[in-house]
Write a protein that holds these residues in place. Structure first.
Motif, PDB file in Angstrom:
ATOM      1  N   HIS A 118       0.760  -1.201   0.108  1.00  0.00           N
ATOM      2  CA  HIS A 118       0.015  -0.152   0.037  1.00  0.00           C
ATOM      3  C   HIS A 118       0.893   1.408   0.007  1.00  0.00           C
ATOM      4  O   HIS A 118       0.510   2.109  -0.766  1.00  0.00           O
ATOM      5  N   LYS A 119       1.976   1.421   0.724  1.00  0.00           N
ATOM      6  CA  LYS A 119       2.795   2.430   0.792  1.00  0.00           C
ATOM      7  C   LYS A 119       3.416   2.605  -0.562  1.00  0.00           C
ATOM      8  O   LYS A 119       3.455   3.829  -1.034  1.00  0.00           O
ATOM      9  N   ILE A 120       3.723   1.746  -1.405  1.00  0.00           N
ATOM     10  CA  ILE A 120       4.349   1.924  -2.834  1.00  0.00           C
ATOM     11  C   ILE A 120       3.258   2.444  -3.456  1.00  0.00           C
ATOM     12  O   ILE A 120       3.462   3.277  -4.324  1.00  0.00           O
ATOM     13  N   LEU A 121       2.030   1.932  -3.390  1.00  0.00           N
ATOM     14  CA  LEU A 121       0.799   2.365  -4.241  1.00  0.00           C
ATOM     15  C   LEU A 121       0.563   3.991  -4.133  1.00  0.00           C
ATOM     16  O   LEU A 121       0.314   4.543  -5.118  1.00  0.00           O
ATOM     17  N   MET A 122       0.885   4.346  -2.873  1.00  0.00           N
ATOM     18  CA  MET A 122       0.574   5.799  -2.355  1.00  0.00           C
ATOM     19  C   MET A 122       1.840   6.695  -2.727  1.00  0.00           C
ATOM     20  O   MET A 122       1.613   7.908  -2.413  1.00  0.00           O
ATOM     21  N   GLU A 123       2.973   6.328  -3.273  1.00  0.00           N
ATOM     22  CA  GLU A 123       4.012   7.125  -3.442  1.00  0.00           C
ATOM     23  C   GLU A 123       3.804   8.116  -4.448  1.00  0.00           C
ATOM     24  O   GLU A 123       3.165   8.108  -5.517  1.00  0.00           O
ATOM     25  N   ASN A 124       4.538   9.202  -4.462  1.00  0.00           N
ATOM     26  CA  ASN A 124       4.840  10.119  -5.742  1.00  0.00           C
ATOM     27  C   ASN A 124       3.642  10.895  -5.990  1.00  0.00           C
ATOM     28  O   ASN A 124       3.454  11.254  -7.208  1.00  0.00           O
ATOM     29  N   GLU A 125       3.110  11.571  -4.897  1.00  0.00           N
ATOM     30  CA  GLU A 125       2.163  12.500  -5.103  1.00  0.00           C
ATOM     31  C   GLU A 125       0.818  12.043  -6.036  1.00  0.00           C
ATOM     32  O   GLU A 125       0.424  12.962  -6.681  1.00  0.00           O
ATOM     33  N   THR A 126       0.406  11.073  -5.984  1.00  0.00           N
ATOM     34  CA  THR A 126      -0.659  10.284  -6.804  1.00  0.00           C
ATOM     35  C   THR A 126      -1.877  10.353  -5.858  1.00  0.00           C
ATOM     36  O   THR A 126      -1.953  10.732  -4.626  1.00  0.00           O
ATOM     37  N   ARG A 127      -3.007  10.172  -6.699  1.00  0.00           N
ATOM     38  CA  ARG A 127      -4.351   9.975  -5.870  1.00  0.00           C
ATOM     39  C   ARG A 127      -4.194   9.067  -4.619  1.00  0.00           C
ATOM     40  O   ARG A 127      -3.750   7.989  -4.591  1.00  0.00           O
ATOM     41  N   GLY A 128      -4.683   9.764  -3.615  1.00  0.00           N
ATOM     42  CA  GLY A 128      -4.635   9.157  -2.343  1.00  0.00           C
ATOM     43  C   GLY A 128      -3.339   9.168  -1.433  1.00  0.00           C
ATOM     44  O   GLY A 128      -3.056   8.569  -0.295  1.00  0.00           O
ATOM     45  N   GLY A 134       0.380   3.112   3.616  1.00  0.00           N
ATOM     46  CA  GLY A 134       0.752   2.107   4.593  1.00  0.00           C
ATOM     47  C   GLY A 134       0.269   2.004   5.919  1.00  0.00           C
ATOM     48  O   GLY A 134       0.898   1.237   6.596  1.00  0.00           O
ATOM     49  N   GLU A 135      -0.980   2.472   6.085  1.00  0.00           N
ATOM     50  CA  GLU A 135      -1.589   2.340   7.423  1.00  0.00           C
ATOM     51  C   GLU A 135      -2.828   2.047   7.161  1.00  0.00           C
ATOM     52  O   GLU A 135      -3.798   2.806   6.325  1.00  0.00           O
ATOM     53  N   PHE A 136      -3.646   1.128   8.052  1.00  0.00           N
ATOM     54  CA  PHE A 136      -5.077   1.038   7.963  1.00  0.00           C
ATOM     55  C   PHE A 136      -5.717   2.400   8.635  1.00  0.00           C
ATOM     56  O   PHE A 136      -5.256   3.141   9.398  1.00  0.00           O
TER      57      PHE A 136
END
Length: 375
Positions: A118-128, A134-136
């Motif tokens: 999840h932390k990787i998915l949310m990197e680099n100023e993308t949506r979300g 990386g946290e529930f």
């Protein structure tokens, strides 16, 4: 009526429904067996994994409304400042690759792995990005057409219950008995799809349950579809990480969301969801087999057109890993000189196997459009 919450696993279906599902699974596994065999004998086996994962990354993000396409990924391949949607696809691909690496190395699907991905998915100023990477979640969220909870279609479990639900989910995914699995059923008419149920059925269940727990403020859908791939690998359903069903789900996006909603609330329709998911898996397997056959034909055609030994064959194969490449990328990837890479790519273009923008003299991107069309 607003749907609220979801039952703990495992789900229950009727005996008749269970027989129908297992019959469908047997048919799908015939296709998956052929897919495994085709992958073993493909001359571009290893090269295909990355490009197929890119295809999955594009399709999975499109399910949630992004408009990014393969063409966008080509256009922005060499740009330093990429659009947020392209970056989102790249994040998805990175998270998928990390998950595949973890499963290959023997890591189980766990809360720890989920938080890492999840932390990787949310990197680099993308949506979300700002949504607790990386946290529930620690607050209530909801799914609906507006930003008002009053208009919600579904309200997931309370934040303070996420730990219990994810523990139940994690034990189920890893086929380990847990006290929370205890359910009373009528054995004459009902069937419990327990932790030892068929891996394909279990994959359908774990995806829907994860989406319904909705443990993050954002990124649940994308991560849930990555978990489909990881689950099929962990259970040995398919030998290569190519169980990419997002394309089929994206084709029926409204039905996909409707069937997911069906497993929620006080009267879950698990059969309807699993049956829908299995149909999508059947189409995916059949389409993947057809694609692999056509891609192998394309690779063979290219080799015949080249008709010589040397680096150029490896350069040709490298475009099946990344169908849009620069001279520098090929030189680095194959550990050859820039001059050799440029000569090889230009030769492939002369043979009409690749194309490039002839108005550019620098930073040319060479594109394997025939492969992209097949994908």
């Amino acid at each position: 009526m607003v749907l609220k919450g979801i039952d703990l696993l495992p789900p229950v279906v009727s005996t008749k429904q269970a027989l129908s599902l297992y019959k469908k699974v047997a048919q799908i596994k015939t296709s998956i067996g052929k897919l495994n065999s085709e992958l073993d004998h493909s001359i571009v086996n290893d090269q295909l994994i990355q490009i197929l994962s890119l295809r999955e990354s594009v399709q999975s993000t499109r399910i949630e409304g992004t408009q990014v396409t393969f063409a966008d990924m080509i256009d922005e391949a060499t740009k330093k400042n990429k659009s947020s949607e392209v970056t989102e696809v790249e994040n998805y691909q990175k998270a998928l690759a990390r998950g595949i690496e973890r499963i290959h190395n023997g890591y189980p699907i766990s809360t720890r792995l989920i938080l890492e991905l999840h932390k990787i998915l949310m990197e680099n100023e993308t949506r979300g990005t700002t949504s607790s990477s990386g946290e529930f979640r620690k607050i209530q969220n909801f799914i609906g057409p507006t930003g008002r909870i009053e208009d919600a279609v579904y309200i997931p479990v309370d934040a303070n219950l996420i730990g219990n639900y994810m523990t139940n989910w994690e034990y189920y995914v890893n086929s380990t008995t847990h006290s929370s699995f205890n359910k009373e059923i009528d054995e004459n008419t009902q069937h419990l799809l327990d932790e030892n149920t068929d891996p394909l059925i279990k994959t359908a269940i774990l995806h829907a349950q994860f989406e319904s727990i909705h443990p993050f403020l954002d990124g649940n859908g994308r991560l849930g579809r990555i978990l489909i791939v990881l689950s099929t690998m962990q259970d040995g359903l398919i030998e290569k990480p190519v169980f990419f069903v997002s394309e089929e789900l994206e084709k029926e996006r409204i039905r996909y969301y409707n069937k997911l909603n069906g497993v929620r609330g006080e009267d879950p329709e698990w059969f309807e969801w699993i049956d829908f998911f299995l149909d999508a898996c059947q189409r995916m397997s059949d389409n993947m087999l057809n694609k692999l056959e056509n891609i192998n034909d394309l690779a063979t055609h290219g080799l015949k057109s080249i008709n010589r030994e040397g680096h150029i064959n490896n350069i040709w194969f490298s475009t099946f890993n990344q169908p849009f490449v620069t001279v520098q990328e090929v030189a680095t990837k194959l550990n050859i000189s820039v001059a050799t890479a440029r000569k090889g790519l230009n030769t492939l273009a002369d043979l009409k196997l690749l194309d490039f923008d002839k108005s550019k003299t620098k930073n040319r991107v060479y594109v394997n459009y025939d492969l992209i069309n097949l994908l």
